[in-house]
Scaffold this motif. Structure first.
Motif, PDB file in Angstrom:
ATOM      1  N   SER A 121      29.445  -8.646 -53.785  1.00  0.00           N
ATOM      2  CA  SER A 121      30.134  -7.528 -54.413  1.00  0.00           C
ATOM      3  C   SER A 121      31.638  -7.757 -54.334  1.00  0.00           C
ATOM      4  O   SER A 121      32.186  -7.897 -53.236  1.00  0.00           O
ATOM      5  CB  SER A 121      29.773  -6.212 -53.719  1.00  0.00           C
ATOM      6  OG  SER A 121      30.491  -5.128 -54.285  1.00  0.00           O
ATOM      7  N   GLY A 122      32.289  -7.826 -55.488  1.00  0.00           N
ATOM      8  CA  GLY A 122      33.743  -7.930 -55.531  1.00  0.00           C
ATOM      9  C   GLY A 122      34.287  -9.342 -55.528  1.00  0.00           C
ATOM     10  O   GLY A 122      33.624 -10.291 -55.120  1.00  0.00           O
ATOM     11  N   GLU A 123      35.542  -9.462 -56.009  1.00  0.00           N
ATOM     12  CA  GLU A 123      36.202 -10.755 -56.116  1.00  0.00           C
ATOM     13  C   GLU A 123      36.429 -11.406 -54.753  1.00  0.00           C
ATOM     14  O   GLU A 123      36.325 -12.616 -54.619  1.00  0.00           O
ATOM     15  CB  GLU A 123      37.539 -10.584 -56.832  1.00  0.00           C
ATOM     16  CG  GLU A 123      37.432 -10.295 -58.317  1.00  0.00           C
ATOM     17  CD  GLU A 123      37.122 -11.544 -59.117  1.00  0.00           C
ATOM     18  OE1 GLU A 123      37.388 -12.658 -58.622  1.00  0.00           O
ATOM     19  OE2 GLU A 123      36.617 -11.403 -60.234  1.00  0.00           O
ATOM     20  N   ALA A 124      36.757 -10.601 -53.756  1.00  0.00           N
ATOM     21  CA  ALA A 124      37.026 -11.172 -52.436  1.00  0.00           C
ATOM     22  C   ALA A 124      35.796 -11.880 -51.878  1.00  0.00           C
ATOM     23  O   ALA A 124      35.894 -12.970 -51.303  1.00  0.00           O
ATOM     24  CB  ALA A 124      37.491 -10.078 -51.470  1.00  0.00           C
ATOM     25  N   SER A 125      34.623 -11.270 -52.053  1.00  0.00           N
ATOM     26  CA  SER A 125      33.387 -11.890 -51.583  1.00  0.00           C
ATOM     27  C   SER A 125      33.103 -13.176 -52.345  1.00  0.00           C
ATOM     28  O   SER A 125      32.634 -14.168 -51.780  1.00  0.00           O
ATOM     29  CB  SER A 125      32.213 -10.924 -51.740  1.00  0.00           C
ATOM     30  OG  SER A 125      32.385  -9.791 -50.913  1.00  0.00           O
ATOM     31  N   LEU A 126      33.404 -13.165 -53.645  1.00  0.00           N
ATOM     32  CA  LEU A 126      33.186 -14.350 -54.464  1.00  0.00           C
ATOM     33  C   LEU A 126      34.103 -15.486 -54.015  1.00  0.00           C
ATOM     34  O   LEU A 126      33.675 -16.633 -53.886  1.00  0.00           O
ATOM     35  CB  LEU A 126      33.429 -14.014 -55.936  1.00  0.00           C
ATOM     36  CG  LEU A 126      33.066 -15.081 -56.963  1.00  0.00           C
ATOM     37  CD1 LEU A 126      31.583 -15.383 -56.928  1.00  0.00           C
ATOM     38  CD2 LEU A 126      33.490 -14.642 -58.361  1.00  0.00           C
ATOM     39  N   ARG A 127      35.357 -15.154 -53.752  1.00  0.00           N
ATOM     40  CA  ARG A 127      36.315 -16.180 -53.312  1.00  0.00           C
ATOM     41  C   ARG A 127      35.940 -16.765 -51.956  1.00  0.00           C
ATOM     42  O   ARG A 127      36.295 -17.901 -51.645  1.00  0.00           O
ATOM     43  CB  ARG A 127      37.730 -15.597 -53.259  1.00  0.00           C
ATOM     44  CG  ARG A 127      38.361 -15.355 -54.616  1.00  0.00           C
ATOM     45  CD  ARG A 127      39.865 -15.147 -54.477  1.00  0.00           C
ATOM     46  NE  ARG A 127      40.166 -13.967 -53.684  1.00  0.00           N
ATOM     47  CZ  ARG A 127      40.309 -12.744 -54.167  1.00  0.00           C
ATOM     48  NH1 ARG A 127      40.161 -12.527 -55.476  1.00  0.00           N
ATOM     49  NH2 ARG A 127      40.606 -11.728 -53.388  1.00  0.00           N
ATOM     50  N   SER A 128      35.209 -16.022 -51.152  1.00  0.00           N
ATOM     51  CA  SER A 128      34.840 -16.515 -49.820  1.00  0.00           C
ATOM     52  C   SER A 128      33.915 -17.729 -49.894  1.00  0.00           C
ATOM     53  O   SER A 128      33.792 -18.481 -48.921  1.00  0.00           O
ATOM     54  CB  SER A 128      34.169 -15.401 -49.010  1.00  0.00           C
ATOM     55  OG  SER A 128      32.877 -15.105 -49.519  1.00  0.00           O
ATOM     56  N   LEU A 129      33.243 -17.928 -51.025  1.00  0.00           N
ATOM     57  CA  LEU A 129      32.357 -19.076 -51.188  1.00  0.00           C
ATOM     58  C   LEU A 129      33.075 -20.309 -51.730  1.00  0.00           C
ATOM     59  O   LEU A 129      32.488 -21.389 -51.802  1.00  0.00           O
ATOM     60  CB  LEU A 129      31.203 -18.726 -52.129  1.00  0.00           C
ATOM     61  CG  LEU A 129      30.166 -17.732 -51.623  1.00  0.00           C
ATOM     62  CD1 LEU A 129      29.066 -17.562 -52.671  1.00  0.00           C
ATOM     63  CD2 LEU A 129      29.565 -18.170 -50.305  1.00  0.00           C
ATOM     64  N   ASP A 130      34.325 -20.149 -52.134  1.00  0.00           N
ATOM     65  CA  ASP A 130      35.074 -21.262 -52.709  1.00  0.00           C
ATOM     66  C   ASP A 130      35.620 -22.137 -51.583  1.00  0.00           C
ATOM     67  O   ASP A 130      36.408 -21.667 -50.762  1.00  0.00           O
ATOM     68  CB  ASP A 130      36.228 -20.726 -53.556  1.00  0.00           C
ATOM     69  CG  ASP A 130      36.924 -21.814 -54.356  1.00  0.00           C
ATOM     70  OD1 ASP A 130      36.693 -23.007 -54.078  1.00  0.00           O
ATOM     71  OD2 ASP A 130      37.700 -21.472 -55.270  1.00  0.00           O
ATOM     72  N   PRO A 131      35.218 -23.427 -51.518  1.00  0.00           N
ATOM     73  CA  PRO A 131      35.713 -24.306 -50.443  1.00  0.00           C
ATOM     74  C   PRO A 131      37.219 -24.530 -50.508  1.00  0.00           C
ATOM     75  O   PRO A 131      37.821 -24.962 -49.534  1.00  0.00           O
ATOM     76  CB  PRO A 131      34.948 -25.616 -50.684  1.00  0.00           C
ATOM     77  CG  PRO A 131      33.768 -25.235 -51.519  1.00  0.00           C
ATOM     78  CD  PRO A 131      34.230 -24.094 -52.375  1.00  0.00           C
ATOM     79  N   GLY A 132      37.824 -24.312 -51.690  1.00  0.00           N
ATOM     80  CA  GLY A 132      39.274 -24.389 -51.789  1.00  0.00           C
ATOM     81  C   GLY A 132      39.836 -25.618 -52.471  1.00  0.00           C
ATOM     82  O   GLY A 132      41.061 -25.753 -52.606  1.00  0.00           O
ATOM     83  N   GLY A 133      38.986 -26.540 -52.922  1.00  0.00           N
ATOM     84  CA  GLY A 133      39.475 -27.741 -53.595  1.00  0.00           C
ATOM     85  C   GLY A 133      40.168 -27.424 -54.906  1.00  0.00           C
ATOM     86  O   GLY A 133      39.839 -26.439 -55.579  1.00  0.00           O
ATOM     87  N   ILE A 134      41.133 -28.261 -55.280  1.00  0.00           N
ATOM     88  CA  ILE A 134      41.873 -28.027 -56.516  1.00  0.00           C
ATOM     89  C   ILE A 134      41.017 -28.355 -57.741  1.00  0.00           C
ATOM     90  O   ILE A 134      40.100 -29.176 -57.687  1.00  0.00           O
ATOM     91  CB  ILE A 134      43.168 -28.859 -56.575  1.00  0.00           C
ATOM     92  CG1 ILE A 134      42.849 -30.372 -56.589  1.00  0.00           C
ATOM     93  CG2 ILE A 134      44.096 -28.513 -55.443  1.00  0.00           C
ATOM     94  CD1 ILE A 134      44.035 -31.230 -56.971  1.00  0.00           C
ATOM     95  N   ASP A 135      41.301 -27.686 -58.838  1.00  0.00           N
ATOM     96  CA  ASP A 135      40.695 -28.000 -60.121  1.00  0.00           C
ATOM     97  C   ASP A 135      41.540 -29.090 -60.759  1.00  0.00           C
ATOM     98  O   ASP A 135      42.669 -28.837 -61.202  1.00  0.00           O
ATOM     99  CB  ASP A 135      40.663 -26.745 -61.003  1.00  0.00           C
ATOM    100  CG  ASP A 135      40.041 -26.992 -62.371  1.00  0.00           C
ATOM    101  OD1 ASP A 135      39.717 -28.166 -62.689  1.00  0.00           O
ATOM    102  OD2 ASP A 135      39.886 -26.028 -63.145  1.00  0.00           O
ATOM    103  N   VAL A 136      41.016 -30.308 -60.789  1.00  0.00           N
ATOM    104  CA  VAL A 136      41.792 -31.454 -61.282  1.00  0.00           C
ATOM    105  C   VAL A 136      42.212 -31.256 -62.735  1.00  0.00           C
ATOM    106  O   VAL A 136      43.292 -31.688 -63.140  1.00  0.00           O
ATOM    107  CB  VAL A 136      40.984 -32.757 -61.136  1.00  0.00           C
ATOM    108  CG1 VAL A 136      41.763 -33.934 -61.693  1.00  0.00           C
ATOM    109  CG2 VAL A 136      40.644 -33.005 -59.684  1.00  0.00           C
ATOM    110  N   LEU A 137      41.383 -30.585 -63.517  1.00  0.00           N
ATOM    111  CA  LEU A 137      41.687 -30.411 -64.932  1.00  0.00           C
ATOM    112  C   LEU A 137      42.822 -29.422 -65.152  1.00  0.00           C
ATOM    113  O   LEU A 137      43.363 -29.333 -66.265  1.00  0.00           O
ATOM    114  CB  LEU A 137      40.430 -29.957 -65.677  1.00  0.00           C
ATOM    115  CG  LEU A 137      39.252 -30.935 -65.609  1.00  0.00           C
ATOM    116  CD1 LEU A 137      38.060 -30.383 -66.370  1.00  0.00           C
ATOM    117  CD2 LEU A 137      39.646 -32.304 -66.162  1.00  0.00           C
TER     118      LEU A 137
END
Length: 299
Positions: A121-137
């Motif tokens: 639920s919510g953007e903050a929870s979604l961001r918690s799953l992002d390992p943090g690597g950059i988007d090369v594109l």
């Protein structure tokens, strides 16, 4: 494991099928698939899909009410588009997401079920799953270099670290390094400016090439044959076959359940990289060059 180009192909195929459609029901054949308890899975049922996103190697499905279903396919998980209310038959079928126009079915080959489903639920929870690597594109060469030089690692390890780079795994890292003509064991802190330019360009070009190819395939139908081994790849999965650039045989390094494929002539100046298990076995007899390798094979 499906990587950035494969995930992009899945998302492209799903956008035309489920965005704007109500998610009528979620059926689980494996209770182990669901890794969250709150919000309850039932809360997403009946809500309309608003958008799809890629979070690293995960697929995020956003529905009304700022709720998200996040799928991580891991190594053997695959998605299939089936007729409405498709049956979950066989041990490989893990879940079905039912829409008025069809069912999205998740399967996973093998006995070790590692695929996962999260309800958030919510953007903050979604961001918690992002390992943090950059988007090369979306990056430039400077931010790319900065990300990969946070620590001194081999290029292979740096490219496949999700904390550094988003969406790249074993398959496409092999293709990128071959395109850049760089050794998989070259250290990030020792790369020269021209090599960074080459690696950055090769990373973007390789990802874009395969994204375009897989999207074109998906236009003819849902991407059912997502695989890490494709016949048009230059080196990945092509051990013993000729390098498309120089014609020498593709070599490999094995470690755990992974392997790195490379061309010694194009990437390591003719040096044969030590395979962890075989080099220990052969010791000083381990071939250091392509010529020594060929001589060993003729014995």
């Amino acid at each position: 494991m499906p990587e950035l180009p494969d995930i992009a192909a899945y998302i492209g195929a799903l956008e035309s099928r489920i965005v704007g459609q109500p998610l009528e029901r979620v059926r689980l054949a494996s209770a182990f698939l669901l890794r969250t308890s709150q919000p309850p899975l039932a809360r997403v049922e009946g809500r309309t899909v608003r958008e799809l996103r890629r979070i690293g190697k995960r697929i995020a499905v956003g529905v009304e009410g700022d709720l998200w279903l996040v799928l991580h396919l891991m190594i053997a998980g695959r998605l299939h588009w089936r007729a409405p209310d498709a049956k979950l038959a066989g041990r490989q079928s893990l879940a079905a997401f039912d829409f008025p126009n069809g069912s999205l079915v998740l399967t996973e080959a093998g006995t070790k079920h590692r695929a996962s489903l999260y309800v958030l639920s919510g953007e903050a929870s979604l961001r918690s799953l992002d390992p943090g690597g950059i988007d090369v594109l979306a990056a430039d060469v400077n931010s790319f270099r900065d990300a990969l030089t946070v620590e001194n690692h081999t290029l292979k390890r740096a490219l496949t670290d999700p904390r550094l780079v988003s969406g790249i795994g074993n398959a496409y890292s092999d293709e990128i390094l071959h395109a850049a003509q760089l050794s998989p064991i070259a250290l990030t802190h020792k790369l020269k400016p021209k090599e960074w330019q080459s690696l950055f360009a090769a990373t973007r070009q390789t990802l874009k090439l395969w994204m375009d190819r897989l999207r074109a395939e998906a236009e003819a139908g849902f991407p059912e044959k997502v695989t890490a081994f494709r016949k048009d790849m230059a080196v990945h999965g092509r051990y013993g076959e000729p390098c498309p650039r120089c014609g020498d045989k593709v070599l490999r390094i094995r470690y755990a359940d992974k392997e790195t494929n490379y061309c010694a002539r194009c990437q390591t100046g003719g040096k044969v990289l030590a395979d962890r298990s075989l080099s220990r076995l052969l010791g000083s007899d381990w071939p250091r060059t392509l010529e020594e390798l060929e001589a060993l094979k003729r014995r």
